[in-house]
Design an enzyme around this catalytic site. Structure first.
Site, PDB file in Angstrom:
ATOM      1  N   ASN A 122       0.857  -1.185   0.000  1.00  0.00           N
ATOM      2  CA  ASN A 122       0.000   0.000   0.000  1.00  0.00           C
ATOM      3  C   ASN A 122       0.889   1.229   0.000  1.00  0.00           C
ATOM      4  OD1 ASN A 122      -2.325   1.529   0.098  1.00  0.00           O
ATOM      5  ND2 ASN A 122      -2.637   1.298   2.296  1.00  0.00           N
ATOM      6  N   ASP A 131      -1.464   1.171   8.771  1.00  0.00           N
ATOM      7  CA  ASP A 131      -0.237   1.741   8.202  1.00  0.00           C
ATOM      8  C   ASP A 131       0.980   1.422   9.066  1.00  0.00           C
ATOM      9  OD1 ASP A 131      -1.689   2.940   6.091  1.00  0.00           O
ATOM     10  OD2 ASP A 131      -2.255   4.598   7.401  1.00  0.00           O
ATOM     11  N   SER A 187       5.198   7.058   1.548  1.00  0.00           N
ATOM     12  CA  SER A 187       5.744   5.749   1.894  1.00  0.00           C
ATOM     13  C   SER A 187       5.041   4.652   1.116  1.00  0.00           C
ATOM     14  CB  SER A 187       5.574   5.471   3.397  1.00  0.00           C
ATOM     15  OG  SER A 187       6.136   6.496   4.194  1.00  0.00           O
ATOM     16  N   HIS A 192       1.114   5.427   1.232  1.00  0.00           N
ATOM     17  CA  HIS A 192       0.564   6.307   2.266  1.00  0.00           C
ATOM     18  C   HIS A 192       1.190   7.697   2.120  1.00  0.00           C
ATOM     19  CE1 HIS A 192      -1.383   7.386   5.999  1.00  0.00           C
ATOM     20  NE2 HIS A 192      -0.242   7.893   6.430  1.00  0.00           N
TER      21      HIS A 192
END
Length: 210
Positions: free
Chosen positions: A106, A144, A135, A108
């Site tokens: 993912n 996260d 990130s 972020h």
């Protein structure tokens, strides 16, 4: 060739950037399917590149777990090597994370572990810091909190609003995502090194685990 599934909820700007990168000669990954938890505008990008789409509406299921089971079934049909969360505004059930991780990443819009959660840009502005960032992480069962694969600082400028700051973070986020997918495809990043005990238990039967 690394095969990639991308999950979205909205306009799919990161998806578009990844599709364009994957269309370049020599890029070592290709997107095999795009999924969403709602009727997302980003499906138009997938269709423009001839990539199949899968819709698994969250609101049609009584529980998050039931939705996750169906999402997994629909995505596993394509046996991707990697799943990318690209603006998916929905927490995945823990069982699904365990099944797909560590081949689940993912992006972020903050320099993690600073400012996790849904309002990373707003929180960075509110903290009055001089720098935030972007990130790319391996998804785990936290918010996260997974291992960081790539990140870069982005300055906070005088007069920045949440919108202007986010607009400067987005290109960095997209570039880091493309670089990370390339590094996974070439073996520069070995996701097996990020495998948890739960992920290892699932690896023997799950095609998403390299």
């Amino acid at each position: 060739m690394l095969t990639v599934a991308v999950l979205i909820s909205g306009t799919g700007s990161n998806l578009r950037a990844l599709l364009e990168a994957a269309a370049e000669p020599g890029f070592p990954a290709r997107i095999v399917v795009v999924g969403a938890d709602r009727q997302a505008d980003g499906f138009a990008h997938a269709e423009a590149f001839g990539v199949p789409t899968v819709l698994v509406p969250f609101r049609e299921f009584e529980t998050r777990e039931e939705w996750g089971d169906e999402l997994r079934r629909q995505i596993d049909v394509w046996t991707p090597d990697l799943v990318v969360l690209s603006g998916l505004m929905r927490l995945l059930p823990a069982e699904l994370v365990d099944a797909w991780a560590p081949a689940l990443i993912n992006t972020h819009p903050a320099y993690l572990p600073e400012f996790p959660g849904a309002h990373g840009v707003r929180d960075a502005l509110g903290a009055g810091i001089a720098e935030t960032g972007a990130s790319v992480i391996v998804v785990d069962s936290g918010v996260d909190s997974g291992p960081i694969l790539a990140q870069e600082r982005v300055p906070v400028l005088p007069g920045d609003t949440e919108h202007t700051l986010h607009e400067r973070i987005k290109p960095v986020e997209r570039r880091l995502l493309i670089e990370t997918v390339r590094a996974i495809a070439t073996g520069e990043i070995d996701l097996a090194a990020y495998r948890t005990d739960a992920g290892a238990a699932a690896a023997a039967s799950d095609p998403l685990i390299p």
